[in-house]
Scaffold this motif. Structure first.
Motif, PDB file in Angstrom:
ATOM      1  N   LEU A  12       0.817  -1.212   0.000  1.00 34.59           N
ATOM      2  CA  LEU A  12       0.000   0.000   0.000  1.00 34.59           C
ATOM      3  C   LEU A  12       0.856   1.269   0.000  1.00 34.59           C
ATOM      4  CD1 LEU A  12      -2.849   1.133   0.046  1.00 34.59           C
ATOM      5  CD2 LEU A  12      -2.782   1.034   2.542  1.00 34.59           C
ATOM      6  N   GLY A  13       1.965   1.277   0.714  1.00 33.55           N
ATOM      7  CA  GLY A  13       2.811   2.467   0.786  1.00 33.55           C
ATOM      8  C   GLY A  13       3.329   2.903  -0.574  1.00 33.55           C
ATOM      9  N   ARG A  14       3.821   1.965  -1.350  1.00 39.89           N
ATOM     10  CA  ARG A  14       4.313   2.287  -2.698  1.00 39.89           C
ATOM     11  C   ARG A  14       3.176   2.760  -3.588  1.00 39.89           C
ATOM     12  NH1 ARG A  14       9.312   0.285  -5.035  1.00 39.89           N
ATOM     13  NH2 ARG A  14      10.544  -0.710  -3.431  1.00 39.89           N
TER      14      ARG A  14
ATOM     15  N   TRP B  68      -7.282  -3.601   0.876  1.00 40.12           N
ATOM     16  CA  TRP B  68      -7.419  -5.040   0.651  1.00 40.12           C
ATOM     17  C   TRP B  68      -6.050  -5.706   0.432  1.00 40.12           C
ATOM     18  CZ3 TRP B  68     -11.604  -7.515   1.937  1.00 40.12           C
ATOM     19  CH2 TRP B  68     -11.773  -8.833   1.541  1.00 40.12           C
ATOM     20  N   VAL B  69      -5.036  -4.940   0.071  1.00 38.34           N
ATOM     21  CA  VAL B  69      -3.699  -5.511  -0.124  1.00 38.34           C
ATOM     22  C   VAL B  69      -3.168  -6.124   1.169  1.00 38.34           C
ATOM     23  CG1 VAL B  69      -3.105  -3.988  -2.044  1.00 38.34           C
ATOM     24  CG2 VAL B  69      -2.440  -3.351   0.273  1.00 38.34           C
ATOM     25  N   PHE B  70      -3.686  -5.680   2.322  1.00 36.25           N
ATOM     26  CA  PHE B  70      -3.279  -6.263   3.600  1.00 36.25           C
ATOM     27  C   PHE B  70      -3.924  -7.622   3.837  1.00 36.25           C
ATOM     28  CE2 PHE B  70      -2.842  -1.641   4.690  1.00 36.25           C
ATOM     29  CZ  PHE B  70      -1.461  -1.644   4.779  1.00 36.25           C
ATOM     30  N   VAL B  71      -5.065  -7.863   3.199  1.00 36.21           N
ATOM     31  CA  VAL B  71      -5.820  -9.097   3.387  1.00 36.21           C
ATOM     32  C   VAL B  71      -5.433 -10.155   2.356  1.00 36.21           C
ATOM     33  CG1 VAL B  71      -8.154 -10.074   3.380  1.00 36.21           C
ATOM     34  CG2 VAL B  71      -7.759  -7.806   4.362  1.00 36.21           C
ATOM     35  N   ASP B  72      -5.237  -9.729   1.125  1.00 36.80           N
ATOM     36  CA  ASP B  72      -4.968 -10.645   0.025  1.00 36.80           C
ATOM     37  C   ASP B  72      -3.527 -11.161   0.087  1.00 36.80           C
ATOM     38  OD1 ASP B  72      -6.226 -11.476  -2.778  1.00 36.80           O
ATOM     39  OD2 ASP B  72      -4.104 -11.014  -3.093  1.00 36.80           O
TER      40      ASP B  72
ATOM     41  N   LEU C 204       3.953   7.993 -14.692  1.00 38.51           N
ATOM     42  CA  LEU C 204       5.204   8.592 -14.233  1.00 38.51           C
ATOM     43  C   LEU C 204       5.427   8.328 -12.737  1.00 38.51           C
ATOM     44  CD1 LEU C 204       7.622  10.207 -15.192  1.00 38.51           C
ATOM     45  CD2 LEU C 204       6.380  12.289 -14.619  1.00 38.51           C
ATOM     46  N   GLY C 205       4.370   8.439 -11.962  1.00 37.22           N
ATOM     47  CA  GLY C 205       4.481   8.150 -10.530  1.00 37.22           C
ATOM     48  C   GLY C 205       4.855   6.705 -10.258  1.00 37.22           C
ATOM     49  N   MET C 206       4.313   5.805 -11.056  1.00 36.68           N
ATOM     50  CA  MET C 206       4.633   4.388 -10.894  1.00 36.68           C
ATOM     51  C   MET C 206       6.092   4.123 -11.271  1.00 36.68           C
ATOM     52  SD  MET C 206       1.104   2.716 -12.293  1.00 36.68           S
ATOM     53  CE  MET C 206       1.420   1.032 -11.765  1.00 36.68           C
ATOM     54  N   GLN C 207       6.595   4.830 -12.272  1.00 36.12           N
ATOM     55  CA  GLN C 207       8.007   4.675 -12.633  1.00 36.12           C
ATOM     56  C   GLN C 207       8.899   5.088 -11.467  1.00 36.12           C
ATOM     57  OE1 GLN C 207       9.084   6.571 -16.348  1.00 36.12           O
ATOM     58  NE2 GLN C 207       7.156   5.917 -17.289  1.00 36.12           N
ATOM     59  N   ALA C 208       8.549   6.205 -10.835  1.00 36.19           N
ATOM     60  CA  ALA C 208       9.361   6.702  -9.713  1.00 36.19           C
ATOM     61  C   ALA C 208       9.360   5.725  -8.540  1.00 36.19           C
ATOM     62  CB  ALA C 208       8.843   8.070  -9.272  1.00 36.19           C
ATOM     63  N   TRP C 209       8.253   5.027  -8.355  1.00 39.28           N
ATOM     64  CA  TRP C 209       8.122   4.091  -7.236  1.00 39.28           C
ATOM     65  C   TRP C 209       8.367   2.644  -7.653  1.00 39.28           C
ATOM     66  CZ3 TRP C 209       7.621   5.148  -2.099  1.00 39.28           C
ATOM     67  CH2 TRP C 209       7.467   6.489  -1.766  1.00 39.28           C
ATOM     68  N   HIS C 210       8.828   2.444  -8.880  1.00 38.46           N
ATOM     69  CA  HIS C 210       9.174   1.115  -9.403  1.00 38.46           C
ATOM     70  C   HIS C 210       7.993   0.148  -9.352  1.00 38.46           C
ATOM     71  CE1 HIS C 210      13.355   2.328  -9.634  1.00 38.46           C
ATOM     72  NE2 HIS C 210      13.217   2.848  -8.430  1.00 38.46           N
ATOM     73  N   LEU C 211       6.864   0.617  -9.870  1.00 37.99           N
ATOM     74  CA  LEU C 211       5.655  -0.210  -9.932  1.00 37.99           C
ATOM     75  C   LEU C 211       5.225  -0.393 -11.380  1.00 37.99           C
ATOM     76  CD1 LEU C 211       3.484   1.387  -7.106  1.00 37.99           C
ATOM     77  CD2 LEU C 211       4.917  -0.641  -6.964  1.00 37.99           C
ATOM     78  N   ARG C 212       4.542  -1.500 -11.631  1.00 42.87           N
ATOM     79  CA  ARG C 212       3.982  -1.740 -12.957  1.00 42.87           C
ATOM     80  C   ARG C 212       2.670  -2.504 -12.802  1.00 42.87           C
ATOM     81  NH1 ARG C 212       8.068  -4.313 -15.875  1.00 42.87           N
ATOM     82  NH2 ARG C 212       7.473  -6.264 -14.892  1.00 42.87           N
ATOM     83  N   VAL C 213       1.705  -2.135 -13.637  1.00 43.25           N
ATOM     84  CA  VAL C 213       0.455  -2.886 -13.722  1.00 43.25           C
ATOM     85  C   VAL C 213       0.599  -3.829 -14.899  1.00 43.25           C
ATOM     86  CG1 VAL C 213      -2.011  -2.733 -14.205  1.00 43.25           C
ATOM     87  CG2 VAL C 213      -0.946  -1.048 -12.732  1.00 43.25           C
TER      88      VAL C 213
END
Length: 154
Positions: free
Chosen positions: A9-11, A124-128, A82-91
């Protein structure tokens, strides 16, 4: 999804914060164009611009559509804003492919519901066990942490 880790969740919130700056800029442009249309094309007097139900609801619709297309465009093109790139995330899809526009639209619709449910859809990321949010589950996608590239020069 064995070689990548689901995003916490933080990222996700960090990336959303970065992207919100871009979304606000996009909304400012959309609002200026919308107001200019009512003032210059339709010829409304200054004091009448933004007062009618048509102008208010059309602006709200345009803001919703613009943010939806913003996210769907980047998700389907590269899997990252762009925000996801900075936080190293991808969908991506569970098998690591780019998502479709349809999946992007489902993600956006579910994201609004997740926020309307006081953020429970993201909590929900805490539950899954796979760290999936409601938008991930509904669109059959996953938000993963992209490993940082290792510098090959030691």
């Amino acid at each position: 999804m064995a070689d990548v880790m689901g995003a916490g969740l933080g990222r996700r919130l960090g990336a959303l914060l970065y992207d919100s700056v871009l979304v606000v800029a996009l909304w400012l442009i959309v609002t200026i164009v919308h107001l200019a249309f009512f003032r210059l094309v339709l010829g409304q007097p200054v004091e009448a611009v933004g007062v009618s139900a048509l102008s208010v609801w059309s602006l709200r619709a345009l803001l919703l559509v613009s943010v939806t297309f913003f996210f769907c465009f980047f998700w389907s093109r590269s899997g990252m804003t762009l925000g996801m790139q900075a936080w190293h995330l991808r969908v991506q899809t569970p098998n690591g492919q780019r998502i479709t526009l349809k999946q992007g639209f489902v993600r956006c619709a579910t994201a609004w519901l997740s926020l309307a449910a006081l953020g429970m859809g993201y909590g929900w990321v805490f539950v899954d066990k796979q760290r999936r949010s409601w938008p991930d589950i509904a669109s059959h996608t996953c938000t993963v942490v992209v490993p940082k590239r290792q510098d090959k020069k030691h």
